[in-house]
Motif scaffolding. Structure first.
Motif, short mmCIF file in Angstrom:
data_model
loop_
_atom_site.label_atom_id
_atom_site.label_comp_id
_atom_site.label_asym_id
_atom_site.label_seq_id
_atom_site.Cartn_x
_atom_site.Cartn_y
_atom_site.Cartn_z
N PRO A 368 8.70 -7.31 -47.34
CA PRO A 368 10.12 -7.50 -47.01
C PRO A 368 10.70 -8.71 -47.73
CG PRO A 368 8.84 -7.05 -45.03
CD PRO A 368 7.85 -7.26 -46.13
N GLU A 407 13.10 -1.86 -45.34
CA GLU A 407 12.78 -2.15 -43.95
C GLU A 407 12.31 -3.59 -43.77
OE1 GLU A 407 12.75 -0.48 -40.00
OE2 GLU A 407 13.58 0.13 -41.93
N ASP A 408 12.89 -4.25 -42.78
CA ASP A 408 12.55 -5.62 -42.37
C ASP A 408 13.02 -6.69 -43.35
OD1 ASP A 408 11.35 -4.76 -40.00
OD2 ASP A 408 9.42 -4.45 -40.98
N THR A 463 18.62 -8.39 -39.78
CA THR A 463 17.40 -7.72 -40.25
C THR A 463 17.72 -6.25 -40.52
OG1 THR A 463 16.08 -9.20 -38.86
CG2 THR A 463 14.98 -7.24 -39.72
N GLN A 465 16.95 -2.61 -40.40
CA GLN A 465 16.08 -1.74 -39.61
C GLN A 465 16.71 -0.36 -39.49
OE1 GLN A 465 15.67 -3.94 -35.93
NE2 GLN A 465 13.90 -5.09 -36.69
#
Length: 684
Positions: A368, A407-408, A463, A465
């Motif tokens: 990430p 993602e993340d 974040t 997500q």
């Protein structure tokens, strides 16, 4: 006499017969090694064991020669070469390994012991002149190397501490490689109880220009040896070991070394590792990037044995690697790799996205992207401002340039800015602008031409997500510096209308307000009546934002009131907070705003407060109201009247008399009846 002679001959014959087996055994094995233990067992059973042990001392000499010849052959035996793939047995090829314990101890007493760099090199040179060119040297004192110790090609040396821990160090000013291994060198021993040999490459001043060990021949590290402290210049590869030959690490410690590439080891060829090798805390020259073992691209790490308790090996390839590249192999059992990886004894370092698989292959994973909050930008902020000048610029949060998030991933969204009070940006903005703030006009520069002031900018963590940015609760603040330059600002655009705070008004209906009578007032902000269609950029106004009575209440003007520009208010005095014959301060706060880009923007730290005194007086006494009674109309004698004459005189009580009378008589009758009944019962 004749009998005595016969007895002597008979005794001599018996002794000759009893000693015959030992003689034949000696002839059958000239070395005396194989059956030396058998001799000792027979001697224990003989009648004169002491004569047996002292009678042939010269028989031990051939044993030493034959053993030496045997060791030399083993050293030249290709099957014992540690470069072979199945070379895990090479760690047992030290001189004397196949000699019985008793003989090895005897040889140990004859191992040369050195106490200086000069004597160490001399003993190595002696081995170069020896027939088998193989030997062991023990160190029994600390000493410094002032030049490189060389192990010539063809020479095999085992170097270890003798009776205590010893340290070989660099002499002051000596910066070259401490050992140049062209032949074969083994450092350390297999016995964990032996003392430790430390080779420390640290310098009090400057950096080394060479590794601790340059290996073009063969090097084997065992237990009880530590390579540490060598800090080299940028050009040096391998702080502890630079290898272009054969390298086997079966134990020992390599720590606290730094170099330009490969803090502990840089190897041009495959490295063979096993046992309890501990390689840690070696770094690049920045003293923070882990850099333990570096392998030239095309080389691999080969487990020639299981990594045991305490082992710690981290490595990486010098250059790019791809998924499924094989970087670790084994000479025997594949599960050695799996066990070492699962137990965190073997790992890949240097790239966060590369993971070592249990099959020795590279696995690439997505890491990430986590933005650092301090990486925000202010693309249009001026390099300096003058006192009184309007400050306006955009803030771009860290990570907002991540156009293809995964993602993340993490970014930092601008949340608010603070000068004297916090201003929170609204959600859903495409830009986050700091505006409505003027550089302080009364800044004291003294003798300085420039001073720095800070605007606090707060960011909130987001974040990525499930395909969208999710705002969390974590916030971080930074101090954004503004440079003020001495001088007057001329930031007011031509044609702009500037209103002064002194033009603000508060119009109070009455200064003396009777109790229970409302206080009525109107706030009039300078410039609030301006036609926005005709305004020029930079014009200002003073907007009423809140009002109150000191010590009693304070309220904000509502959005509807701002929209209608209606700032007339009425304050009730019926509450117990307002006391008769008491004085109070009515106040209104005005906020300065400037007209920028077609909208009104608050000017930070620019407000005006106007106060008006109010006195609560006694409420006026209420006057009673008289009730007017209508007089009856008097009719003259000669006129007709429709009014009937009352048949009964009225008393003023209009209650019905007849029902009450009947009820009273019924009650008297009932009471009389009850009395009569009781009297009759008493008589009976």
């Amino acid at each position: 006499m004749r009998k005595e002679k016969l007895f002597a001959l008979a005794l001599a014959g018996i002794l000759a017969v009893s000693s015959a087996p030992a003689v034949f055994a000696a002839e059958a094995d000239p070395t005396g090694v194989e059956d030396s233990s058998g001799d000792q067992e027979e001697a224990a059973d003989s009648e004169n064991p002491e004569e047996e042990e002292t009678g042939n001392p010269e028989e031990e000499e051939p044993t030493e020669e034959d053993t030496s010849e045997t060791d030399g052959n083993e050293a030249d035996n290709p099957s014992a070469n540690p470069e072979d793939v199945g070379a895990e047995n090479s760690i047992n090829n030290s001189p004397g390994a196949n000699v019985p314990a008793e003989q090895a101890d005897t040889d140990a007493d004859q191992v040369p012991v050195v106490n200086s760099a000069k004597s160490l090199q001399e003993e190595i040179n002696k081995l170069a002149s020896a027939a088998n060119k193989t030997g062991e040297i023990r160190v029994n004192a600390d000493f410094a190397l002032d030049s490189t110790i060389t192990v010539p090609a063809g020479v095999t040396v085992t170097l270890a501490a003798k009776e205590k821990q010893v340290t070989l160090s660099r002499a002051a000013g000596f910066k070259g490689a401490m050992f140049d291994v062209k032949g074969s060198l083994t450092v350390g021993t297999d016995n964990n109880a032996d003392p430790v040999l430390i080779i420390n490459g640290s310098l009090k001043e400057g950096e080394a220009d060479g590794s601790i060990l340059n290996v073009s021949g063969s090097l084997t590290m065992k237990n009880n040896v530590t390579l540490s402290g060598n800090k080299t210049s940028e050009k040096v590869k391998g702080g502890a070991i630079y290898n272009t030959g054969s390298l086997h690490i079966n134990g020992g410690v390599i720590k606290d070394n730094t170099s330009g590439n490969g803090g502990a080891i840089y190897s041009e060829k495959t490295i063979y590792i096993s046992g309890s090798a501990k390689i840690y805390n070696n770094q690049k020259r920045d003293n923070k990037t882990k850099d333990n073992i570096v392998l030239k691209k095309g080389s691999v790490l080969c487990l020639e044995g299981k990594l045991t308790a305490g082992a710690n090996v981290a490595f990486h390839i010098d250059g790019d690697v791809s998924a499924d590249d094989t970087v670790v192999q084994t000479t025997n059992k594949p599960n050695w790799i799996k066990t070492a990886v699962n137990e965190n004894k073997l790992s890949y370092e240097g790239r966060a996205d590369v993971v070592l698989g249990t099959d020795g292959r590279v696995q690439i994973k997505r890491i990430p992207v986590v933005a650092d909050v301090n990486d925000y930008t202010t693309p249009d902020k001026k390099s300096e401002y003058k006192p009184g000048e309007s400050i306006k610029y955009e803030v771009v949060g860290a990570g907002f340039d991540n156009t293809e998030p995964g993602e993340d991933d993490v970014r930092w969204k601008p949340y608010s800015f603070t000068v004297s009070s916090e201003k929170v940006w609204a959600d859903g903005l495409n830009q986050y602008i700091i505006s409505g703030y003027q550089a302080p006009k009364d800044t004291e520069f003294g003798d300085d031409e420039y001073i720095i002031i800070n605007i606090t900018i707060t960011f909130i963590k987001q974040t990525y997500q499930n395909g969208e940015w999710v705002t969390g609760s974590e916030k971080q603040s930074v101090q954004d510096p503004i440079t003020l330059a001495k001088g007057d600002s001329s930031s007011t655009p031509a044609g702009a209308t500037i209103h002064k705070a002194s033009d603000n008004e508060v119009d109070v209906e009455k200064k003396d307000v009777p109790k229970n009578t409302p206080i009525k007032f109107e706030a009039i902000g300078a410039g609030m009546d301006a036609d926005e269609k005709k305004l020029v950029e930079g014009s200002n106004r003073w907007k009423p934002i809140r009002w109150g009575v000191e010590g009693i209440d304070e309220k904000e003007f509502t959005e509807d009131e701002h929209k209608e520009k209606d700032y007339s208010k009425s304050i009730s005095t019926k509450t117990s907070s307002f006391k008769v014959n008491s004085e109070y301060e009515l106040y209104v706060v005005f906020q300065e705003e400037t007209f920028e880009n077609g909208v009104w923007v608050e000017v930070a730290d620019s407000t005006d407060t106007i106060s008006k005194p109010i006195k609560i007086t006694k409420a006026p006494t209420a006057t009673p109201t008289k009730k007017v009674t209508k007089k009856p109309t008097i009719t003259s004698k000669g006129s007709k009247s429709n009014t009937k004459k009352a048949s009964n005189t009225k008393t003023g009580d209009e209650s019905p008399i007849l029902p009450l009378t009947v009820l009273c008589m019924a009650s008297l009758a009932t009471g009389g009846y009850v009395l009569v009944r009781r009297r009759k019962k008493s008589e009976n």
